[in-house]
Design a protein around this motif. Structure first.
Motif, mmCIF file in Angstrom:
data_model
loop_
_atom_site.group_PDB
_atom_site.id
_atom_site.type_symbol
_atom_site.label_atom_id
_atom_site.label_comp_id
_atom_site.label_asym_id
_atom_site.label_seq_id
_atom_site.Cartn_x
_atom_site.Cartn_y
_atom_site.Cartn_z
ATOM 1 N N UNK A 1 -43.222 48.270 -89.487
ATOM 2 C CA UNK A 1 -42.594 47.224 -88.677
ATOM 3 C C UNK A 1 -43.031 47.355 -87.222
ATOM 4 N N UNK A 2 -42.924 48.576 -86.684
ATOM 5 C CA UNK A 2 -43.285 48.801 -85.284
ATOM 6 C C UNK A 2 -44.771 48.543 -85.067
ATOM 7 N N UNK A 3 -45.596 48.979 -86.024
ATOM 8 C CA UNK A 3 -47.039 48.821 -85.887
ATOM 9 C C UNK A 3 -47.493 47.373 -85.888
ATOM 10 N N UNK A 4 -46.697 46.490 -86.454
ATOM 11 C CA UNK A 4 -47.053 45.068 -86.494
ATOM 12 C C UNK A 4 -46.687 44.321 -85.220
ATOM 13 N N UNK A 5 -46.021 44.988 -84.294
ATOM 14 C CA UNK A 5 -45.667 44.343 -83.027
ATOM 15 C C UNK A 5 -46.866 44.456 -82.086
ATOM 16 N N UNK A 6 -47.643 43.406 -81.993
ATOM 17 C CA UNK A 6 -48.865 43.405 -81.181
ATOM 18 C C UNK A 6 -48.774 42.342 -80.102
#
Length: 385
Positions: free
Chosen positions: A150-155
């Motif tokens: 989830x965090x990694x998809x916040x771009x």
């Protein structure tokens, strides 16, 4: 504590190996959390009575039965193999280094935050990253990896992207980009109570605008339900263009037990958070309002009144009448700039709406971002960027 550690592998591995030794010599094995929290990593933890640099040849092992030596060596070898292969890169980021490179880097201690310790890790290949070691994370591997996805998809250009992570029973590590300008907290307040550099009004506007854009984007993720949960000046960094970038997205929900211990004394958390222990996008907006007040006043989120008493920055600003804002509230360093008083008042009005005690009275972050964009537009010459 020394600020530079030349043997990062020993730093991270000592705790795990120390627990293995306890298992060999004691009937009950204490967990890593039983090691005193004030242990110095470069002294007490590393100053173990065994040579870990060459476990197969260590004379200390000769004191153990052969079967115990073989068992311990197998466990250590397995742990080392897991560490080397366990670094997971978020989709879209190339694996230009591995965990072995990271652990062998020269690490500079940045500080202890709400959720763990942070380090600048400079690797031999010339890459420098920020490494976050999480504390008190009691979570399953499945849930941890799901949260990392989830965090990694916040771009977003105003969000510090998670590049990689590592999970084991005893270590949870997060890897972020390194921002050479440091945090807003360091820029405003410095390490010894003095500002490191002077931040003019345009610089502070860019910090506010960038952070607002980043938080507004975060709030659109996961069905518009994602909460940051730990917005503060030490979690805002400057990108190459001087705009604020938000870090530590989503960690508050991962380490919920940690932020509750800090909520009463940080000055950033909304009143409903200290009462209900529940985070929300509305509480993010309150925290951002405190950040705006810091940028306007140059003061920290908690002010000392003497006699070990402290007052929240929000309460201090609220106690000053609007007629005295210019003389009492605004940072004296800002008053030397001409024709900015109206803009400062507008930002202050936005901040005061953000820190309304009733969550429903606070604006949405998208609205806050739009209003700040309107204020900075004349400074950019070509409009909002």
């Amino acid at each position: 504590m020394s600020n530079v550690y030349d043997h990062w592998e020993r730093l991270v591995g000592a705790v795990i190996r120390r627990e293995e030794l306890w298992r060999m010599f004691h009937d009950q094995s204490p967990s890593v959390s039983s090691i005193p929290s004030d242990c110095s990593l470069d002294s007490e933890v590393l100053d173990v009575p065994f040579d870990f640099s060459s476990p197969r040849s260590s004379s200390s092992y000769q004191q153990l039965p052969p079967s115990a030596v073989e068992n311990l060596q197998k466990k250590e070898k397995s742990a080392e193999e897991e560490e080397v292969s366990g670094l997971v890169f978020v989709q879209g980021f190339s694996p230009v280094f591995d965990l072995d490179d990271l652990l062998r880097s020269t690490a500079q201690f940045l500080g202890e935050g709400t959720f763990g310790s942070a380090y600048n890790a400079a690797m031999d290949n010339g890459i420098t990253v920020v490494l976050k070691r999480l504390n008190a994370v009691n979570i399953s591997e499945k849930k941890f990896r799901r949260q990392m996805e989830v965090i990694g998809n916040v771009r977003h250009e105003n969000v510090c992207a998670l590049k990689a992570y590592y999970f084991s029973k005893d270590e949870k590590l997060l890897v972020y980009d390194h921002y050479s300008n440091g945090s807003v907290s360091a820029l405003l307040h410095g390490n010894i109570g003095k500002k490191q550099i002077s931040l003019d009004w345009k610089s502070r506007l860019r910090i506010a605008v960038g952070a607002a854009r980043g938080i507004a984007y975060i709030h659109t993720q996961v069905g518009q339900n994602l909460v940051h949960g730990n917005i503060k000046a030490s979690n805002i960094f400057l990108n190459a263009y001087g705009y604020g970038c938000v870090s530590e997205v989503g960690l508050a929900t991962l380490v919920s037990s940690a932020w509750t211990r800090h909520s009463q004394s940080s000055g950033y958390y909304a009143p409903e958070v200290t009462e209900s222990k529940k985070l929300s996008q509305a509480s993010d907006i309150y925290s951002f309002g405190v950040l705006l007040l810091e940028l306007l006043t140059g003061k920290p989120s908690m002010l000392s009144e003497g006699n070990d008493k402290a007052i929240q920055l929000v309460s201090w600003v609220a106690s000053i009448a609007p007629a005295d804002w210019t003389a009492e509230v605004f940072d004296i360093e800002l008053l030397m700039y001409q024709n900015i008083e109206k803009e400062m008042v507008k930002v202050l009005q936005i901040a005061l709406i953000c820190v309304e005690s009733v969550p429903e009275h606070r604006p949405k972050m998208s609205e806050v971002s739009r209003r700040l964009d309107d204020i900075i537009a004349p400074h950019e010459g070509r409009g909002v960027v």
